[in-house]
Design a protein around this motif. Structure first.
Motif, PDB file in Angstrom:
ATOM      1  N   ASN A 112       0.924  -1.191   0.048  1.00  0.00           N
ATOM      2  CA  ASN A 112       0.031  -0.084  -0.013  1.00  0.00           C
ATOM      3  C   ASN A 112       0.932   1.292  -0.074  1.00  0.00           C
ATOM      4  OD1 ASN A 112      -1.556   2.176   0.667  1.00  0.00           O
ATOM      5  ND2 ASN A 112      -2.935   1.098   1.998  1.00  0.00           N
ATOM      6  N   PRO A 113       1.246   1.708  -1.149  1.00  0.00           N
ATOM      7  CA  PRO A 113       2.194   2.756  -1.447  1.00  0.00           C
ATOM      8  C   PRO A 113       1.846   4.206  -0.541  1.00  0.00           C
ATOM      9  CG  PRO A 113       1.285   2.452  -3.151  1.00  0.00           C
ATOM     10  CD  PRO A 113       0.696   1.264  -2.544  1.00  0.00           C
ATOM     11  N   VAL A 114       0.671   4.167  -0.379  1.00  0.00           N
ATOM     12  CA  VAL A 114       0.162   5.806   0.094  1.00  0.00           C
ATOM     13  C   VAL A 114       0.324   5.620   1.744  1.00  0.00           C
ATOM     14  CG1 VAL A 114      -1.883   7.109   0.688  1.00  0.00           C
ATOM     15  CG2 VAL A 114      -1.727   6.022  -1.709  1.00  0.00           C
ATOM     16  N   ARG A 115      -0.065   4.595   2.216  1.00  0.00           N
ATOM     17  CA  ARG A 115       0.302   4.386   3.747  1.00  0.00           C
ATOM     18  C   ARG A 115       1.877   4.703   4.123  1.00  0.00           C
ATOM     19  NH1 ARG A 115      -2.547  -0.487   6.127  1.00  0.00           N
ATOM     20  NH2 ARG A 115      -0.961  -1.524   5.151  1.00  0.00           N
ATOM     21  N   GLY A 116       2.329   3.491   3.198  1.00  0.00           N
ATOM     22  CA  GLY A 116       3.872   3.565   3.464  1.00  0.00           C
ATOM     23  C   GLY A 116       4.452   4.917   3.161  1.00  0.00           C
ATOM     24  N   ILE A 117       4.287   5.572   2.009  1.00  0.00           N
ATOM     25  CA  ILE A 117       4.853   7.058   1.876  1.00  0.00           C
ATOM     26  C   ILE A 117       4.556   7.938   3.013  1.00  0.00           C
ATOM     27  CG2 ILE A 117       5.125   8.845   0.246  1.00  0.00           C
ATOM     28  CD1 ILE A 117       5.002   6.678  -1.841  1.00  0.00           C
ATOM     29  N   LEU A 118       3.427   7.945   3.311  1.00  0.00           N
ATOM     30  CA  LEU A 118       2.879   8.836   4.351  1.00  0.00           C
ATOM     31  C   LEU A 118       3.526   8.670   5.766  1.00  0.00           C
ATOM     32  CD1 LEU A 118       0.755  11.343   4.209  1.00  0.00           C
ATOM     33  CD2 LEU A 118      -0.843   9.514   5.659  1.00  0.00           C
ATOM     34  N   ASN A 119       3.419   7.551   6.027  1.00  0.00           N
ATOM     35  CA  ASN A 119       4.149   7.017   7.099  1.00  0.00           C
ATOM     36  C   ASN A 119       5.577   7.516   7.300  1.00  0.00           C
ATOM     37  OD1 ASN A 119       2.089   6.280   8.678  1.00  0.00           O
ATOM     38  ND2 ASN A 119       2.123   4.060   8.060  1.00  0.00           N
ATOM     39  N   LEU A 120       6.249   7.031   6.119  1.00  0.00           N
ATOM     40  CA  LEU A 120       7.709   7.560   6.000  1.00  0.00           C
ATOM     41  C   LEU A 120       7.931   8.994   6.169  1.00  0.00           C
ATOM     42  CD1 LEU A 120      10.293   6.237   4.945  1.00  0.00           C
ATOM     43  CD2 LEU A 120      10.060   7.262   2.606  1.00  0.00           C
ATOM     44  N   LEU A 121       7.010   9.886   5.579  1.00  0.00           N
ATOM     45  CA  LEU A 121       7.320  11.214   5.932  1.00  0.00           C
ATOM     46  C   LEU A 121       7.211  11.669   7.338  1.00  0.00           C
ATOM     47  CD1 LEU A 121       5.545  12.624   2.797  1.00  0.00           C
ATOM     48  CD2 LEU A 121       8.004  12.709   3.182  1.00  0.00           C
TER      49      LEU A 121
END
Lengths: 428, 74
Positions: free
Chosen positions: A121-130
């Motif tokens: 789930n790229p959206v969750r991954g990228i948001l959490n990364l930020l």
């Protein structure tokens, strides 16, 4: 003022049946990859061959991470060659600087897409990364600094190098005239602008050089700093990542230069260009083979039980065929280059074969770094695991490669892939 | 503001933002003794750090494009 040309070079804007058919084939691979990715998004990571380490006997990092490292590695050589040409004024390599810069930008985009595929789930991954990322972490350095910072820096470098040619092409009536004007952003090639561009390019090259070494070393640290994962923990990981990145990138650059030389009949892509690429590839191969032997000897001589288990799995176990095939794809290119140097041969075909072979070696070696330490390198008492990529992982990986080729091909249909010759030379 | 000033502001500001993000906004550096060593002190610190990198390289765009306009007297 910019020296305008009567006709756009390299058949830009003119119909090309061969390009359309090639683009169609590449587009079909991209479409299959996209279908596989949509399936992964809707059905979950169960569509992949990735499973938990230990209890499930699998690997959580597989083909996607292999290709992330491969793409990021390939990007290294692109911008390195471009920066070296600028820093050391290597005139012979100037015709391939744009190809090199473009290769960097495209492969970094592909690396970002491969990460998105691996995240599930790229959206969750990228948001959490930020939100939660720690700049001190090697993961941050790799997946954020490399993909965003390095991609942005490389895009700026590519764009500024394109402005002069955009200004020249904007003077020729064509369907891309508005695009060229927009890209040129008012550039008119005055002596003052040239001086400014040269200064900006030099400082950009100086700024990018440490960024790219840091970025690629950090990628090596992701593996090398993990003390609890036999096969990964090694001080050689970071420098070996940088060198293998150079090997795969310079090899691919040689293949691309050969393709453009044949398709565009560009006399400036001559033997001297390939001579430089041969020397650089040969030197990098020698260094990498040395690293490889040192790493292997260290693991065999004083590796503990878990380290030896991983090494055995790689040398004579289920991964042996990948290991020995990768070794052959590094040693044979090295021999090709040595024989060429001994015979003082300037033939391009052997170098292109060597450049293509090292790509397989780079992918194979990255797979061997990523996977066996997960399936055979557990310190807890779990049995040996296994990982076989699913069809969707292969489809996405091949789709990404096809997308990269499509992007580079499309660029070459719209913009001069080889910097236009300057009738005034480099004087102001 | 002149192009030269703006270029230097972007470079210095970009590096400063990177340093502040790394040392002061990110998780504390040192031997981890609690959960606070895993959490950044300021959310979106990663984005700030990347913004800093972006600012440094944007300086090149400003220097060349805006500066070029100044050279031409546009």
């Amino acid at each position: 003022m910019a020296q305008y040309i009567e006709q756009l070079p390299y058949e830009i804007g003119r119909p090309a049946r061969t390009w359309r058919s090639r683009a169609g084939v590449l587009g079909a691979f991209v479409a299959v990859g996209l279908v596989a990715y949509i399936l992964e998004l809707t059905e979950g990571m169960g569509t992949t061959g990735l499973r938990n380490i230990g209890p499930m006997g699998g690997a959580t990092w597989g083909l996607y991470i292999t290709f992330v490292i491969y793409f990021v590695g390939t990007s290294f050589a692109g911008i390195s060659v471009a920066a070296l040409v600028r820093l050391f004024n290597i005139k012979a390599l100037e015709p391939i600087t744009r190809t090199a810069e473009l290769l960097t930008v495209v492969t970094l985009m592909l690396a970002a897409m491969a990460i998105a595929a691996d995240l599930g789930n790229p959206v969750r991954g990228i948001l959490n990364l930020l939100i939660y990322a720690r700049p001190q972490s090697p993961f941050f350095g790799t997946f954020t600094l490399v993909i965003s910072g390095y991609l942005f820096a490389s895009s700026v470098y590519l764009y500024l190098e394109m402005r002069r040619d955009a200004a020249i092409c904007a003077g020729t009536p064509s369907k891309y005239q508005k695009l060229y004007r927009w890209l040129a952003a008012g550039y008119s090639d005055t002596p003052a602008e040239r001086r400014r561009h040269r200064k900006a390019g030099l400082w950009l090259a100086v700024a990018i050089a440490p960024l790219l070494v840091t970025a690629h070393s950090t990628l090596g640290f992701v593996f090398g700093l993990q003390v609890g994962r036999p096969g990964w923990h090694s001080a050689l990981q970071a420098p070996a990542f940088v060198i293998l990145a150079g090997v795969s990138g310079v090899g691919l650059l040689a293949v691309m230069a050969w393709l453009f030389r044949n398709s565009l009949h560009e006399r400036r892509l001559g033997d001297d260009v390939f001579g430089w690429l041969r020397n650089i590839l040969g030197a990098l191969l020698l260094i990498y083979l040395y690293f490889w032997v040192v790493d292997l000897v260290t693991a065999l001589y004083q590796g503990d039980r878990a380290e030896l288990t991983v090494t055995r799995a790689v040398l004579v176990g289920p991964y042996a065929w990948i290991y020995w095939a990768s070794a052959a794809c590094l040693i044979i290119p090295m021999l090709i280059i040595i024989v060429q140097k001994a015979k003082r041969s300037t033939a391009v075909a052997p170098l292109v074969v060597a450049g293509a072979m090292v790509q397989f070696a780079a992918i194979g070696k990255r797979f061997l770094i990523v996977v066996p330490s997960q399936t055979y390198g557990t310190l807890l008492p779990y049995g040996a695991g296994s990982y076989i990529p699913s069809w969707s992982e292969f489809a996405i990986a091949v789709g990404l490669i096809a997308l990269g080729a499509l992007m580079i091909g499309a660029y070459a249909r719209v913009f001069p892939i080889i910097p236009l010759e300057d009738p005034r030379g480099s004087e102001d | 503001m002149s192009t030269k000033t703006l270029t230097w502001l972007l470079i210095v500001g970009g590096f400063a933002l990177q340093a502040i993000s790394y040392f002061f906004f990110g998780a504390p550096i040192g031997k981890p003794t609690g959960v606070q060593f895993s959490q950044p002190r300021v959310p979106f610190v990663g984005a700030f750090f990347i913004l800093g990198v972006g600012m440094v390289f944007t300086a090149a765009l400003v220097y060349e494009i805006r500066g070029g306009r100044e050279d031409r007297g546009d």
